[in-house]
Design a protein around this motif. Sequence first.
Motif, PDB file in Angstrom:
ATOM      1  N   PHE A   1       6.663 -12.542 -19.401  1.00 32.56           N
ATOM      2  CA  PHE A   1       5.668 -11.219 -19.658  1.00 32.56           C
ATOM      3  C   PHE A   1       6.020 -10.405 -18.668  1.00 32.56           C
ATOM      4  O   PHE A   1       6.850 -10.507 -17.916  1.00 32.56           O
ATOM      5  N   TYR A   2       5.365  -9.129 -18.872  1.00 32.11           N
ATOM      6  CA  TYR A   2       5.760  -8.033 -18.000  1.00 32.11           C
ATOM      7  C   TYR A   2       4.619  -7.317 -17.483  1.00 32.11           C
ATOM      8  O   TYR A   2       3.814  -7.350 -18.020  1.00 32.11           O
ATOM      9  N   ILE A   3       5.016  -6.640 -16.246  1.00 29.36           N
ATOM     10  CA  ILE A   3       3.985  -5.852 -15.400  1.00 29.36           C
ATOM     11  C   ILE A   3       4.225  -4.640 -14.846  1.00 29.36           C
ATOM     12  O   ILE A   3       5.660  -4.484 -14.585  1.00 29.36           O
ATOM     13  N   ALA A   4       3.656  -3.777 -14.910  1.00 32.99           N
ATOM     14  CA  ALA A   4       3.553  -2.480 -14.056  1.00 32.99           C
ATOM     15  C   ALA A   4       2.584  -1.796 -13.571  1.00 32.99           C
ATOM     16  O   ALA A   4       1.525  -2.391 -13.915  1.00 32.99           O
ATOM     17  N   ILE A   5       2.430  -0.817 -12.640  1.00 29.04           N
ATOM     18  CA  ILE A   5       1.256  -0.594 -11.979  1.00 29.04           C
ATOM     19  C   ILE A   5       1.544   0.998 -11.633  1.00 29.04           C
ATOM     20  O   ILE A   5       2.498   1.588 -11.493  1.00 29.04           O
ATOM     21  N   ILE A   6       0.260   1.491 -11.756  1.00 28.27           N
ATOM     22  CA  ILE A   6      -0.115   3.107 -11.427  1.00 28.27           C
ATOM     23  C   ILE A   6      -0.853   3.144 -10.148  1.00 28.27           C
ATOM     24  O   ILE A   6      -1.687   2.136  -9.937  1.00 28.27           O
ATOM     25  N   VAL A   7      -0.961   4.250  -9.422  1.00 30.55           N
ATOM     26  CA  VAL A   7      -1.797   4.314  -8.301  1.00 30.55           C
ATOM     27  C   VAL A   7      -2.447   5.779  -8.756  1.00 30.55           C
ATOM     28  O   VAL A   7      -1.805   6.708  -9.326  1.00 30.55           O
ATOM     29  N   GLU A   8      -3.769   5.652  -8.699  1.00 33.64           N
ATOM     30  CA  GLU A   8      -4.496   7.135  -8.855  1.00 33.64           C
ATOM     31  C   GLU A   8      -5.113   7.259  -7.856  1.00 33.64           C
ATOM     32  O   GLU A   8      -5.991   6.730  -6.969  1.00 33.64           O
ATOM     33  N   ASP A   9      -4.961   8.803  -7.460  1.00 30.68           N
ATOM     34  CA  ASP A   9      -5.744   9.275  -6.370  1.00 30.68           C
ATOM     35  C   ASP A   9      -7.256   9.764  -6.479  1.00 30.68           C
ATOM     36  O   ASP A   9      -7.700   9.702  -7.619  1.00 30.68           O
ATOM     37  N   ILE A  10      -7.903  10.126  -5.677  1.00 32.50           N
ATOM     38  CA  ILE A  10      -9.377  10.447  -5.691  1.00 32.50           C
ATOM     39  C   ILE A  10      -9.541  11.903  -6.589  1.00 32.50           C
ATOM     40  O   ILE A  10     -10.630  12.186  -7.151  1.00 32.50           O
ATOM     41  N   ASP A  11      -8.569  12.301  -6.869  1.00 31.43           N
ATOM     42  CA  ASP A  11      -8.585  13.606  -7.565  1.00 31.43           C
ATOM     43  C   ASP A  11      -8.199  13.650  -9.057  1.00 31.43           C
ATOM     44  O   ASP A  11      -8.111  14.492  -9.911  1.00 31.43           O
ATOM     45  N   GLY A  12      -8.102  12.231  -9.455  1.00 40.56           N
ATOM     46  CA  GLY A  12      -7.770  11.746 -10.741  1.00 40.56           C
ATOM     47  C   GLY A  12      -6.047  11.969 -10.973  1.00 40.56           C
ATOM     48  O   GLY A  12      -5.847  11.665 -12.349  1.00 40.56           O
TER      49      GLY A  12
ATOM     50  N   ALA B   1      -2.726   9.091   2.337  1.00 41.20           N
ATOM     51  CA  ALA B   1      -3.442   8.187   3.159  1.00 41.20           C
ATOM     52  C   ALA B   1      -4.249   7.375   2.230  1.00 41.20           C
ATOM     53  O   ALA B   1      -4.594   7.660   0.975  1.00 41.20           O
ATOM     54  N   ALA B   2      -4.682   5.937   2.555  1.00 39.07           N
ATOM     55  CA  ALA B   2      -5.277   5.051   1.644  1.00 39.07           C
ATOM     56  C   ALA B   2      -6.688   5.645   1.579  1.00 39.07           C
ATOM     57  O   ALA B   2      -7.074   5.335   0.181  1.00 39.07           O
ATOM     58  N   SER B   3      -7.316   6.423   2.162  1.00 36.01           N
ATOM     59  CA  SER B   3      -8.530   7.009   1.739  1.00 36.01           C
ATOM     60  C   SER B   3      -8.314   8.039   0.650  1.00 36.01           C
ATOM     61  O   SER B   3      -9.517   8.388   0.036  1.00 36.01           O
ATOM     62  N   GLU B   4      -7.281   8.293   0.196  1.00 39.70           N
ATOM     63  CA  GLU B   4      -7.186   9.109  -0.934  1.00 39.70           C
ATOM     64  C   GLU B   4      -6.831   8.475  -2.271  1.00 39.70           C
ATOM     65  O   GLU B   4      -6.786   9.091  -3.164  1.00 39.70           O
ATOM     66  N   ILE B   5      -6.887   7.161  -2.166  1.00 36.15           N
ATOM     67  CA  ILE B   5      -6.335   6.297  -3.158  1.00 36.15           C
ATOM     68  C   ILE B   5      -7.667   5.861  -3.736  1.00 36.15           C
ATOM     69  O   ILE B   5      -8.703   5.450  -3.204  1.00 36.15           O
ATOM     70  N   LEU B   6      -7.938   6.162  -5.205  1.00 34.09           N
ATOM     71  CA  LEU B   6      -9.176   5.602  -5.953  1.00 34.09           C
ATOM     72  C   LEU B   6      -9.029   4.241  -6.422  1.00 34.09           C
ATOM     73  O   LEU B   6      -9.792   3.633  -6.202  1.00 34.09           O
TER      74      LEU B   6
ATOM     75  N   LEU C   1       0.890  -1.098   0.098  1.00 32.20           N
ATOM     76  CA  LEU C   1       0.143   0.019  -0.001  1.00 32.20           C
ATOM     77  C   LEU C   1       0.762   1.238  -0.033  1.00 32.20           C
ATOM     78  O   LEU C   1       1.780   1.411   1.069  1.00 32.20           O
ATOM     79  N   PRO C   2       0.747   1.956  -1.020  1.00 33.18           N
ATOM     80  CA  PRO C   2       1.601   3.336  -1.104  1.00 33.18           C
ATOM     81  C   PRO C   2       1.138   4.330   0.091  1.00 33.18           C
ATOM     82  O   PRO C   2       0.215   4.212   0.422  1.00 33.18           O
ATOM     83  N   LYS C   3       2.264   4.890   0.711  1.00 37.07           N
ATOM     84  CA  LYS C   3       1.960   5.704   1.886  1.00 37.07           C
ATOM     85  C   LYS C   3       2.675   7.202   1.446  1.00 37.07           C
ATOM     86  O   LYS C   3       2.376   7.882   2.288  1.00 37.07           O
ATOM     87  N   TYR C   4       3.213   7.309   0.200  1.00 32.59           N
ATOM     88  CA  TYR C   4       3.810   8.597  -0.028  1.00 32.59           C
ATOM     89  C   TYR C   4       3.461   8.703  -1.395  1.00 32.59           C
ATOM     90  O   TYR C   4       3.526   7.940  -2.350  1.00 32.59           O
ATOM     91  N   ARG C   5       3.187  10.063  -1.844  1.00 37.58           N
ATOM     92  CA  ARG C   5       3.099  10.731  -3.103  1.00 37.58           C
ATOM     93  C   ARG C   5       4.502  10.818  -3.733  1.00 37.58           C
ATOM     94  O   ARG C   5       5.600  10.766  -2.916  1.00 37.58           O
TER      95      ARG C   5
END
Length: 87
Positions: A61-72, A19-24, A8-12
Amino acid sequence: MLDISWELPKYRQDGSELAASEILGYRLYTGLSPDDLDQSYWISDAYQTTAQITQASDQPFYIAIIVEDIDGIQSDLSPVQAISLGG
């Protein structure tokens, strides 16, 4: 079927707290080339840190991830990881 997990990411990216509540949600990208991640999976639960990926082939195969916050606002794409199912 492959189980993957992440923390779970903790920092931008600017170092401020996230905060987890800011993650969409999270978007996982996969593909047969690190330069062509042509499949994506959306995970809308901020607290979910695991996923199952179906890969029809035994070739790497290959994999990567992004996180999106509630503001997009999206993070940069994570470093691409190579995964091999064939051993």
